[in-house]
Scaffold this active site. Structure first.
Site, short mmCIF file in Angstrom:
data_model
loop_
_atom_site.label_atom_id
_atom_site.label_comp_id
_atom_site.label_asym_id
_atom_site.label_seq_id
_atom_site.Cartn_x
_atom_site.Cartn_y
_atom_site.Cartn_z
CG ASP A 1 -2.06 0.97 1.10
OD1 ASP A 1 -3.21 0.53 1.00
OD2 ASP A 1 -1.80 2.20 1.09
CG ASN B 1 -12.19 -0.48 3.59
OD1 ASN B 1 -12.60 -0.95 4.64
ND2 ASN B 1 -11.03 0.15 3.49
CD GLN C 1 -14.57 -0.48 -3.23
OE1 GLN C 1 -15.74 -0.75 -2.95
NE2 GLN C 1 -13.91 -1.07 -4.20
CB VAL D 1 -8.95 1.99 -5.16
CG1 VAL D 1 -8.52 1.46 -6.52
CG2 VAL D 1 -7.98 3.07 -4.68
CG HIS E 1 -8.55 -2.88 -2.56
ND1 HIS E 1 -9.46 -2.19 -3.35
CD2 HIS E 1 -8.46 -2.18 -1.41
CE1 HIS E 1 -9.87 -1.11 -2.70
NE2 HIS E 1 -9.29 -1.09 -1.51
CB ILE E 2 -7.87 -8.69 0.42
CG1 ILE E 2 -9.01 -9.35 -0.35
CG2 ILE E 2 -7.84 -9.15 1.88
CD1 ILE E 2 -8.86 -10.88 -0.50
P1 AMP Z 1 -9.69 1.55 0.09
O1 AMP Z 1 -9.84 2.84 0.85
O2 AMP Z 1 -10.11 0.33 0.85
O3 AMP Z 1 -10.31 1.64 -1.27
O4 AMP Z 1 -8.13 1.35 -0.09
C1 AMP Z 1 -7.41 1.89 -1.13
C2 AMP Z 1 -5.97 1.80 -0.74
O5 AMP Z 1 -5.19 1.93 -1.90
C3 AMP Z 1 -5.50 2.88 0.24
O6 AMP Z 1 -4.98 2.26 1.41
C4 AMP Z 1 -4.42 3.62 -0.55
O7 AMP Z 1 -3.35 4.00 0.27
C5 AMP Z 1 -4.01 2.59 -1.56
N1 AMP Z 1 -3.48 3.09 -2.82
C6 AMP Z 1 -4.02 4.05 -3.62
N2 AMP Z 1 -3.27 4.23 -4.71
C7 AMP Z 1 -2.23 3.35 -4.61
C8 AMP Z 1 -1.11 3.06 -5.43
N3 AMP Z 1 -0.88 3.70 -6.58
N4 AMP Z 1 -0.25 2.09 -5.01
C9 AMP Z 1 -0.45 1.45 -3.85
N5 AMP Z 1 -1.50 1.70 -3.03
C10 AMP Z 1 -2.37 2.62 -3.41
#
Ligand code: AMP
Ligand code: ZN
Length: 113
Positions: free
Chosen positions: A30, A86, A93, A95, A99-100
């Site tokens: 992450d 999430n 959520q 992204v 994702h886990i």
């Molecule tokens: P969520 O809030 O559950 O959708 O988690 C998305 C996660 O993706 C967050 O913890 C971010 O820090 C992570 N994230 C976003 N962009 C990137 C990226 N380019 N590379 C790695 N992690 C990312």
């Protein structure tokens, strides 16, 4: 899927700190870690969230679930770890590619205290 950051990371179109990958899934660190070890395990195929899972994804999801303990062991998470998925706006959520989160190497007792 075009314009999906996790599709691009999982399929090698954007370099990332990859921890594990195979033909079905990828696990990378992450970018904003919430624990000393914080990884994201994603399917290579675009799936928006838990809500978009279909019966045909059962084998893929089982595969990913079974990979978690191997990835955790490879990162030395012998004292345990937390997995979080999430989902949707209220679920936090941000992204829209399933994702886990796999977090470890610190106490993650919840509720804290
Ligand atoms: P969520 O809030 O559950 O959708 O988690 C998305 C996660 O993706 C967050 O913890 C971010 O820090 C992570 N994230 C976003 N962009 C990137 C990226 N380019 N590379 C790695 N992690 C990312
Ligand atoms: Zn995607």
């Amino acid at each position: 899927m075009e314009d999906c950051i996790f599709c691009m990371l999982a399929n090698g179109q954007i370099p990332t700190d990859m921890v594990y990958e195979d033909e079905l899934c990828a696990c990378f660190r992450d970018a904003s870690p919430q624990a000393p070890v914080h990884m994201l395990l994603v399917p290579k195929k675009h799936i928006g969230s838990l809500n978009e899972l279909e019966c045909g994804d059962a084998e893929l999801i089982a595969h990913m679930m079974l990979k978690i303990k191997e990835i955790a062991a490879s990162e030395g998470l012998d004292n345990g770890y937390r997995c979080v998925i999430n989902t949707g706006e209220d679920g936090g959520q941000t992204v829209p590619h399933l994702h886990i989160h796999i977090l470890g190497k610190r106490s993650l007792l919840w509720p804290p205290g």
